[in-house]
Scaffold this motif. Structure first.
Motif, mmCIF file in Angstrom:
data_model
loop_
_atom_site.group_PDB
_atom_site.id
_atom_site.type_symbol
_atom_site.label_atom_id
_atom_site.label_comp_id
_atom_site.label_asym_id
_atom_site.label_seq_id
_atom_site.Cartn_x
_atom_site.Cartn_y
_atom_site.Cartn_z
ATOM 1 N N LEU A 628 0.837 -1.208 0.000
ATOM 2 C CA LEU A 628 0.000 0.000 0.000
ATOM 3 C C LEU A 628 0.871 1.257 0.000
ATOM 4 C CD1 LEU A 628 -2.606 1.649 0.351
ATOM 5 C CD2 LEU A 628 -2.488 1.159 2.815
ATOM 6 N N ALA A 629 1.913 1.258 0.807
ATOM 7 C CA ALA A 629 2.792 2.429 0.867
ATOM 8 C C ALA A 629 3.405 2.720 -0.502
ATOM 9 C CB ALA A 629 3.893 2.201 1.904
ATOM 10 N N LEU A 630 3.800 1.680 -1.218
ATOM 11 C CA LEU A 630 4.354 1.851 -2.556
ATOM 12 C C LEU A 630 3.292 2.396 -3.519
ATOM 13 C CD1 LEU A 630 6.637 1.509 -4.612
ATOM 14 C CD2 LEU A 630 5.919 -0.881 -4.904
ATOM 15 N N LEU A 631 2.102 1.865 -3.424
ATOM 16 C CA LEU A 631 1.012 2.328 -4.300
ATOM 17 C C LEU A 631 0.708 3.802 -4.052
ATOM 18 C CD1 LEU A 631 -1.412 -0.747 -4.050
ATOM 19 C CD2 LEU A 631 0.012 -0.099 -6.016
ATOM 20 N N GLU A 632 0.794 4.210 -2.796
ATOM 21 C CA GLU A 632 0.545 5.625 -2.460
ATOM 22 C C GLU A 632 1.622 6.505 -3.088
ATOM 23 O OE1 GLU A 632 -1.785 5.157 1.821
ATOM 24 O OE2 GLU A 632 0.407 5.254 1.769
ATOM 25 N N ILE A 633 2.864 6.024 -3.095
ATOM 26 C CA ILE A 633 3.948 6.782 -3.739
ATOM 27 C C ILE A 633 3.702 6.886 -5.241
ATOM 28 C CG2 ILE A 633 6.414 6.735 -4.294
ATOM 29 C CD1 ILE A 633 6.859 5.404 -1.538
ATOM 30 N N LEU A 634 3.230 5.769 -5.831
ATOM 31 C CA LEU A 634 2.967 5.730 -7.279
ATOM 32 C C LEU A 634 1.673 6.463 -7.647
ATOM 33 C CD1 LEU A 634 3.913 2.001 -7.975
ATOM 34 C CD2 LEU A 634 5.268 4.046 -8.514
ATOM 35 N N GLU A 635 0.888 6.845 -6.627
ATOM 36 C CA GLU A 635 -0.378 7.563 -6.819
ATOM 37 C C GLU A 635 -1.357 6.774 -7.693
ATOM 38 O OE1 GLU A 635 0.554 11.450 -8.258
ATOM 39 O OE2 GLU A 635 1.297 12.141 -6.310
ATOM 40 N N ASP A 636 -1.380 5.449 -7.489
ATOM 41 C CA ASP A 636 -2.359 4.595 -8.163
ATOM 42 C C ASP A 636 -3.595 4.527 -7.254
ATOM 43 O OD1 ASP A 636 -3.894 2.593 -9.292
ATOM 44 O OD2 ASP A 636 -2.168 1.358 -9.860
ATOM 45 N N GLU A 637 -4.501 5.489 -7.428
ATOM 46 C CA GLU A 637 -5.594 5.667 -6.476
ATOM 47 C C GLU A 637 -6.542 4.472 -6.428
ATOM 48 O OE1 GLU A 637 -6.014 7.952 -4.160
ATOM 49 O OE2 GLU A 637 -4.034 8.652 -4.753
ATOM 50 N N THR A 638 -6.796 3.854 -7.576
ATOM 51 C CA THR A 638 -7.700 2.699 -7.582
ATOM 52 C C THR A 638 -7.116 1.551 -6.778
ATOM 53 O OG1 THR A 638 -8.550 3.318 -9.760
ATOM 54 C CG2 THR A 638 -8.947 1.058 -9.037
ATOM 55 N N ALA A 639 -5.847 1.258 -7.015
ATOM 56 C CA ALA A 639 -5.186 0.182 -6.273
ATOM 57 C C ALA A 639 -5.043 0.536 -4.795
ATOM 58 C CB ALA A 639 -3.821 -0.105 -6.888
ATOM 59 N N VAL A 640 -4.808 1.804 -4.502
ATOM 60 C CA VAL A 640 -4.706 2.258 -3.111
ATOM 61 C C VAL A 640 -6.021 2.018 -2.376
ATOM 62 C CG1 VAL A 640 -4.581 4.329 -1.655
ATOM 63 C CG2 VAL A 640 -2.860 3.943 -3.426
ATOM 64 N N ALA A 641 -7.127 2.396 -3.018
ATOM 65 C CA ALA A 641 -8.440 2.236 -2.387
ATOM 66 C C ALA A 641 -8.737 0.774 -2.095
ATOM 67 C CB ALA A 641 -9.522 2.824 -3.295
ATOM 68 N N LEU A 642 -8.390 -0.120 -3.045
ATOM 69 C CA LEU A 642 -8.640 -1.550 -2.847
ATOM 70 C C LEU A 642 -7.792 -2.098 -1.706
ATOM 71 C CD1 LEU A 642 -10.124 -4.075 -3.971
ATOM 72 C CD2 LEU A 642 -8.052 -4.521 -5.319
ATOM 73 N N ALA A 643 -6.540 -1.714 -1.646
ATOM 74 C CA ALA A 643 -5.658 -2.195 -0.576
ATOM 75 C C ALA A 643 -6.162 -1.735 0.789
ATOM 76 C CB ALA A 643 -4.234 -1.707 -0.818
ATOM 77 N N ARG A 644 -6.626 -0.497 0.858
ATOM 78 C CA ARG A 644 -7.170 0.001 2.125
ATOM 79 C C ARG A 644 -8.435 -0.764 2.514
ATOM 80 N NH1 ARG A 644 -6.480 6.441 0.619
ATOM 81 N NH2 ARG A 644 -4.317 6.676 1.342
ATOM 82 N N LEU A 645 -9.282 -1.053 1.545
ATOM 83 C CA LEU A 645 -10.499 -1.821 1.815
ATOM 84 C C LEU A 645 -10.159 -3.198 2.375
ATOM 85 C CD1 LEU A 645 -13.517 -2.503 1.650
ATOM 86 C CD2 LEU A 645 -13.197 -3.021 -0.783
ATOM 87 N N PHE A 646 -9.224 -3.891 1.716
ATOM 88 C CA PHE A 646 -8.863 -5.240 2.165
ATOM 89 C C PHE A 646 -8.207 -5.208 3.547
ATOM 90 C CE2 PHE A 646 -8.520 -7.314 -2.322
ATOM 91 C CZ PHE A 646 -9.890 -7.229 -2.427
#
Length: 903
Positions: A628-646
């Motif tokens: 998730l931290a990496l996704l936040e750096i990459l600003e992939d909002e869709t993937a970030v939202a899914l990781a937070r949900l899970f």
């Protein structure tokens, strides 16, 4: 109004009551074709306009040719009132609607939002962001938002006018949405001075109210056939300009008419057109010598055919072209068809023919036209339109349908999506299967934008039928099948969805498309999971994995592996589940598969939780948080939202409710920003579950309510059932058992439809909750029956958690039974209530290794068991059980006050 005096006075009475400060009224006029419904409404409208009250009269009509459009009735009223034409560009239509509503409702963002919501649902080409759905999620459905706007419209009009009149015709052609709107308007009649008059045909008998249920039809006026005396009076009235009317002629007309006034009118016109009656301006003359030669047709169809036979070839050709267009047609369409005919007619000839047909009263001009720059006409009667269409030569019909389809496509311009279904039907009747299928697909996507899932399914089916026998369109077939399967699954129509995916797999096999074969297999596996067919799930996913591997379709293969791993887990094959999930994780460790990696890590956490290996589960959670931290750096909002949900769902599983709540709220914000209501609904449901488990029941209810509202808006029945079940569990915990029972039985009705679902994974949980709701209402026999049903299904699934739940509810049921019935045979053993509680606790201490993910259920069983022991005077045992429950509750951070909700 011969023979309709009583009905006319009844309409006048309703109007007078409303205009003089009384309530409004809905009146439904029911009658067969030709019996005089429209004439009665016409005379009533003329009477209102002759008064000095200046009451607004709204008119709406549904024609058979536009029945595919959603809210066709409301669309017709809005278009007429706000002068919105069918070939207005989208933004022009929007501006007319918004400005019109603003003049009535007030200006500002509210008017625009209401306009967007209404326009989207009636099929006008206006964009409605899904954000609006998220912001108004407390409203149960999109139709509710539209109805609220209509209600507000009527309320404001009622403040300005002494009364409001709505005249709605031909409800027998209405779509379901229009029928719901009429039912809503009926309720408004009690609040405001609204006079609502509806015309419809019966479906079965004279007392039938057609497609409008009688309980929603208000006051019903059934128009019967005229009596013989009334028919004689009508004949004398029509022929009043004759100096003498032979009794034989009047008797013949009355006999053949059988009380149908339309027949009488049309037969007289036949006599005029045959020259037997010379119709002068002031006086008519009768040629008696030709009466003996008159052959009176036996029915209205024969009379109308006789009128068509008397037209010139030009007039008949023009009228036949018009009939192919529909009951409503436009002069420009007929001119275009005439110009492109094999033997074309000059514009002047066609216009002269239209004028002649109008003079014969076969067609009428309409004051406003749907298309700018055209004159709109309507056939005098639906029967005349049908008889005329049937007279068109079979070899000419396809040509005419293609001509009108081309014209409509050109006229619709940017708004062709709104009329795609109508144009597609013309192309289909023209034999242009490819063009028709293309437009049915456009219509399907348009319907989905308007959240009309049923229509979307219908249009995809129609498109598929048109290309099913064309192998060169295999890729297109596969695309349509995949979309249709997805929609049917979303609607919880699992049996149909499975059949579509099987057909898709066969199509892909024939075409050699291995990736599509694998995707179809994955679709089947998902359905198998929801049906609790885990062996079938494994077989479908395994086959998909093997096929995807052959063509290196890695994304599809990862999905297959995830489904395989989950199936092994559900079958209790945990070592294999771990191996397959790790394989999926390995394949997902690529920059272009961030969501696949998230799903793989989540599955691995879940498997290790079920194994009771919490240290390993924690390691994978750490990996997921790093991901998730990496996704936040990459600003992939869709993937970030899914990781937070899970992560939120997993921490909730582990009883870490504060961490779960934080992640889920972040995920909800992300999904709102991404304009993704479906994912937002999932997150809201997860927030509701977190609140429920930590005992914040009143906090949980609005989360579930919003999730259900969004699911309803999207037509997501499959997830909506789960959300409603979870909300019902909260209501049982709160003691709102009657509400819970009602909601649960709604779910039950759907899942027990074998032809629709054929099994549901959550069924044991449903029956257990229903048993609890019934127990609280002392409905002991029914409660025990549902508790045993929960046990039977949980055992069939080999689901230890659901078995623990079922044993607990059976124990609670036995606890309430009379003393001599406090035991129950299950298999070869006999169980008391205490035995059931012990069995429940034993199972929950085994499930998930008895660790953190099982503490909540252990606590509930202990608490219930303690209450049972206390009731039977075993204080020491009760105290020990209660202490154990309190210890678990404290570990979960649940306070004593909240814990009391769990009794």
């Amino acid at each position: 109004m011969i023979g309709r005096e009583a009905e006319f006075k009844r309409l006048q009475a309703a109007y007078s009551q409303a205009i003089n400060g009384g309530p409004g009224e809905m009146i439904t006029i029911v009658g067969d074709a030709g019996v005089g419904k429209s004439r009665l409404l016409h005379e009533f409208n003329n009477w209102i306009r002759s008064l000095s009250d200046n009451v607004p009269v709204f008119r709406g009509r549904i024609y058979q040719q536009v029945r595919q459009l959603p809210y066709a009735l409301m669309r017709d009223m809005l278009a007429a009132y706000f002068s919105i034409q069918d070939n207005d560009p989208p933004r022009v239509a929007e501006e007319k609607l918004v400005q019109g509503l603003a003049d009535i409702l007030g200006r500002g963002p509210e008017a625009r939002q209401q306009a967007q919501a209404i326009a989207q649902l009636v099929g006008m080409a206006l964009p409605m962001g899904k954000q609006l759905m998220l912001e108004t999620a407390d409203v149960p459905s999109p139709s509710e938002r539209v109805f609220e706007s209509v209600g507000r419209f009527i309320e404001v009009m009622a403040q300005r006018q002494p009364a409001i009149v709505m005249l709605l015709e031909d409800l027998h052609w209405a779509d379901e949405d229009s029928l719901q709107l009429v039912a809503y308007l009926r309720d408004l009649c009690q609040k405001f001075p609204l006079v609502l008059v509806v015309l419809t045909r019966p479906l079965s008998g004279a007392t039938d109210t057609g497609r409008l249920p009688i309980r929603k039809a208000g006051t019903v006026l059934s128009l019967e056939a005229l009596s013989e005396e009334q028919s004689h009076e009508l004949v004398l009235e029509i022929l009043r300009k004759l100096s003498e009317i032979p009794s034989g002629l009047a008797d013949l007309i009355v006999e053949r008419a059988e009380g149908n006034p339309f027949y009488v009118e049309e037969l007289v016109k036949v006599l005029i057109e045959d020259g037997i009656i010379i119709a002068g301006e002031k006086e008519w003359q009768l040629r008696r010598g030709q009466l003996a030669e008159v052959r009176v047709p036996p029915n209205i169809t024969g009379v109308l055919q006789a009128r068509l036979d008397r037209l010139s070839s030009l007039e008949l050709n023009t009228l036949q072209k018009a009939a192919v267009v529909g009951r409503v047609f436009w002069d420009s369409a007929i001119l275009s068809m005439a110009n492109t005919a094999v033997e074309p007619f000059a514009d002047g000839q066609t216009q002269a023919a239209l004028q002649a047909l109008e003079k014969r009263e076969l067609i009428f001009r309409r004051s406003a036209s749907g298309f700018a720059g055209t004159q709109e006409y309507v056939f005098k009667h639906a029967i005349l339109h049908q008889v005329t269409y049937e007279s068109v030569l079979l070899r000419l019909r396809p040509l005419y349908h293609q001509q009108i389809a081309d014209w409509l496509a050109e006229q619709s311009g940017e708004r062709i999506g709104e009329y795609a279904a109508i144009i597609a039907e013309h192309y289909e009747l023209a034999g242009e299967a490819t063009s028709a299928a293309e437009l049915y697909e456009v219509a399907a996507n348009r319907a989905l934008e308007a959240l009309n899932i049923e229509s979307g399914i219908d249009y995809f089916r129609r498109a598929l039928l048109l290309v099913a026998d064309k192998p060169h369109f295999a890729a297109w077939q596969i695309h349509l099948q995949e979309e249709l399967g997805r929609l049917l699954f979303q609607q919880a129509r699992f049996v149909e969805a499975a059949q579509v995916y099987l057909t898709m797999r066969y199509t892909a096999e024939e075409d050699g498309d291995l990736d599509a074969q694998a995707r179809a297999g994955n679709g089947l596996a998902v359905i198998n999971r929801e049906q609790a067919d885990f062996a079938g799930m494994l077989a479908s996913a395994t086959q998909a994995d093997q096929v995807a591997w052959l063509v290196n379709a890695e994304s599809t293969q990862v999905h297959s592996l995830l489904l395989q791993g989950e199936a092994h887990m559900l079958l209790g094959e945990m070592d294999t589940a771990v191996s397959v999930a790790e394989r999926a994780l390995s394949m997902s460790e690529r920059p272009d598969e961030p969501e696949a990696m998230t799903r793989s890590l989540r599955l691995l956490v879940e498997i290790h939780i079920r194994l009771g290996q919490y240290e390993q589960a924690g390691q994978y959670i750490d990996q997921l948080e790093s991901h998730l931290a990496l996704l936040e750096i990459l600003e992939d909002e869709t993937a970030v939202a899914l990781a937070r949900l899970f992560l939120g769902q997993l921490w909730c599983r582990l009883g870490r409710y504060e961490e779960a709540d934080a992640y889920l709220k972040q995920s909800l914000t992300s999904y709102q920003d991404l304009d993704d209501p479906a994912a937002a609904a999932q997150t809201l449901a997860a927030l509701g579950e977190t609140a429920r488990l930590r005992g914040d029941l009143y906090t949980a209810v609005p989360f579930y309510r919003k999730a259900i509202a969004i699911a309803d808006s999207l037509g997501d029945v499959q997830n909506g059932l789960k959300y409603q079940l979870s909300q019902s569990e909260v209501f049982v915990d709160l003691g709102h058992n009657e509400i819970a029972q009602y909601l649960l039985q709604e779910v039950q009705e759907i899942i027990e439809n074998v032809s629709r679902m054929s099994g549901w994974y959550e069924a044991p949980r449903l029956y257990a909750c229903l048993a609890r709701a019934l127990l609280a209402q002392d409905m002991l026999v029914e409660a025990l029956r549902y508790a045993r049903q929960a046990h039977r299904l949980a055992a069939k699934q080999e689901n230890q958690a659901y078995l623990g739940l079922a044993w607990r509810v059976i124990g609670q049921a036995l606890q309430k039974l009379p003393t001599d019935e406090k035991s129950l045979p299950v298999g070869e053993a006999v169980y008391s209530a205490a035995d059931c509680f012990a069995r429940s606790l034993q199972l929950f201490e085994m499930v998930n290794g008895g660790g953190a993910a099982s503490k909540w259920q252990q606590m509930r069983t202990l608490w219930v068991w303690a209450a049972f022991e206390k009731e039977h005077g075993r204080s020491q045992s009760a105290e020990e059980l209660e202490k154990r429950a309190i210890t678990l509750a404290d570990e979960l951070g649940i306070t004593l006050k909240r814990r009391r909700h769990h009794t």
